[in-house]
Design an enzyme around this catalytic site. Structure first.
Site, PDB file in Angstrom:
ATOM      1  N   HIS A 187       0.872  -1.170   0.000  1.00 31.05           N
ATOM      2  CA  HIS A 187       0.000   0.000   0.000  1.00 31.05           C
ATOM      3  C   HIS A 187       0.917   1.231   0.000  1.00 31.05           C
ATOM      4  O   HIS A 187       1.397   1.655   1.052  1.00 31.05           O
ATOM      5  CB  HIS A 187      -0.861  -0.060   1.268  1.00 31.05           C
ATOM      6  N   HIS A 189       1.678   5.151  -0.771  1.00 27.96           N
ATOM      7  CA  HIS A 189       1.300   6.518  -1.116  1.00 27.96           C
ATOM      8  C   HIS A 189       2.391   7.073  -2.032  1.00 27.96           C
ATOM      9  O   HIS A 189       3.555   6.684  -1.937  1.00 27.96           O
ATOM     10  CB  HIS A 189       1.126   7.355   0.150  1.00 27.96           C
ATOM     11  N   CYS A 220      -3.708  11.303   4.378  1.00 25.37           N
ATOM     12  CA  CYS A 220      -3.820  10.944   5.791  1.00 25.37           C
ATOM     13  C   CYS A 220      -3.831  12.220   6.612  1.00 25.37           C
ATOM     14  O   CYS A 220      -2.902  13.029   6.513  1.00 25.37           O
ATOM     15  CB  CYS A 220      -2.657  10.049   6.221  1.00 25.37           C
ATOM     16  N   ASN A 229      -3.018   7.419  -1.949  1.00 23.47           N
ATOM     17  CA  ASN A 229      -2.487   6.133  -2.373  1.00 23.47           C
ATOM     18  C   ASN A 229      -2.240   6.177  -3.875  1.00 23.47           C
ATOM     19  O   ASN A 229      -2.861   6.948  -4.600  1.00 23.47           O
ATOM     20  CB  ASN A 229      -3.498   5.032  -2.018  1.00 23.47           C
TER      21      ASN A 229
END
Length: 282
Positions: A187, A189, A220, A229
């Site tokens: 995952h 970003h 975030c 992301n």
């Protein structure tokens, strides 16, 4: 704020594009994350019959959130999230890493009773906005704890997007000592434009589950400056170019991204989406 109906429309578009696993909401405090307050409504409006075989996942931070999630039949997977950084854990969910694991115990217990699979996230696998570089042993320890709790899959997240392939290689090597690659996801970003390179590295390490966000949306609230992301469009273009079959229609994903960016009044950050949209105009 995005309306409930717009969220439902977006999810329907993603399903029609071929997406089989979609994180559709979070049962978190509306005081701290008001954007997720309508998650129960979003779930209830999703057509289950037409979307047979599609996995709808929801983030759940504690047993209170879990009790809300199980009330909705459309929530067929739960995701819990821990941090490899003590400081980030306290900022994000207001407790230590150890305390977060204690909170997850009743969540996982209820999931087992209801036969709901649980996915685990580990954030800040490379660095933290408060502590700087995070040791790979911290990441491995948190990931192992989540597996011991009962998570079937662990998503390793570079929350602030500072990772590079060499650093990600070190993290994966440490985690894979005790957790096989088939149980891992990544995952990334894309704050520093390294996400695709990191994904390619993860693929070489046997990790085949990749989290992404249509149009590169997200971020975030506890990681200042972090971008969303990695864009689904960019990931698909790379994977298809590598001869990897995804079962997802890139053109339809571009349409979905264009729709939601129109709702938000912004342009997609995906280079692939913008290139395809430019060709359509020509």
């Amino acid at each position: 704020m995005v309306s409930t109906q717009a969220k439902v429309t977006l999810i329907n578009q993603l399903v029609k594009a071929g997406c089989k696993s979609i994180e559709v909401g979070a049962f978190v405090s509306p005081k701290w994350v008001p954007q997720m307050a309508d998650s129960p409504q979003v779930l209830s409006l999703l057509p289950r019959k037409e979307h047979e075989g599609v996995k709808y996942s929801c983030l759940v931070p504690n047993i209170e959130g879990m009790l809300q999630a199980v009330e909705n039949a459309n929530c067929n997977e739960v995701a819990i999230f821990a941090s490899a950084s003590e400081s980030f854990s306290r900022k994000n969910i207001n407790c230590s890493i150890e305390e977060s694991m204690d909170r997850f115990l009743p969540v996982v217990k209820l999931c087992k009773e209801r036969k709901i699979p649980v996915r685990g996230y580990v954030s800040c696998i490379v660095a933290c906005p408060y502590e700087g570089t995070i040791g790979v042993s911290n990441v491995a320890r948190v990931a192992e704890t989540l597996v011991d709790l009962g998570c079937y899959e662990i998503s390793l997240g570079d929350t602030i997007g500072v990772g590079t392939p060499n650093r990600v290689k070190d993290v994966l090597s440490a985690v894979k000592v005790s957790i096989p690659a088939k149980m891992l996801a990544v995952h990334f970003h894309d704050t520093y434009g390294q996400a695709l390179a990191n994904i390619a590295l993860a693929l070489d390490h046997g990790v085949v589950i990749i989290d992404s966000s249509v149009a590169g949306l997200g971020g975030c609230p506890y990681a200042k400056g972090a971008s969303g992301n990695v864009a689904t469009e960019d990931v698909l273009y790379m994977l298809h170019g590598m001869g990897i079959k995804t079962g997802i229609d890139l053109e339809k994903i571009v349409d979905a991204g264009t729709f939601i960016c129109g709702v938000l009044g912004r342009e997609p950050v995906s280079k692939v989406a913008n290139a395809i949209r430019a060709k359509r105009v020509d």
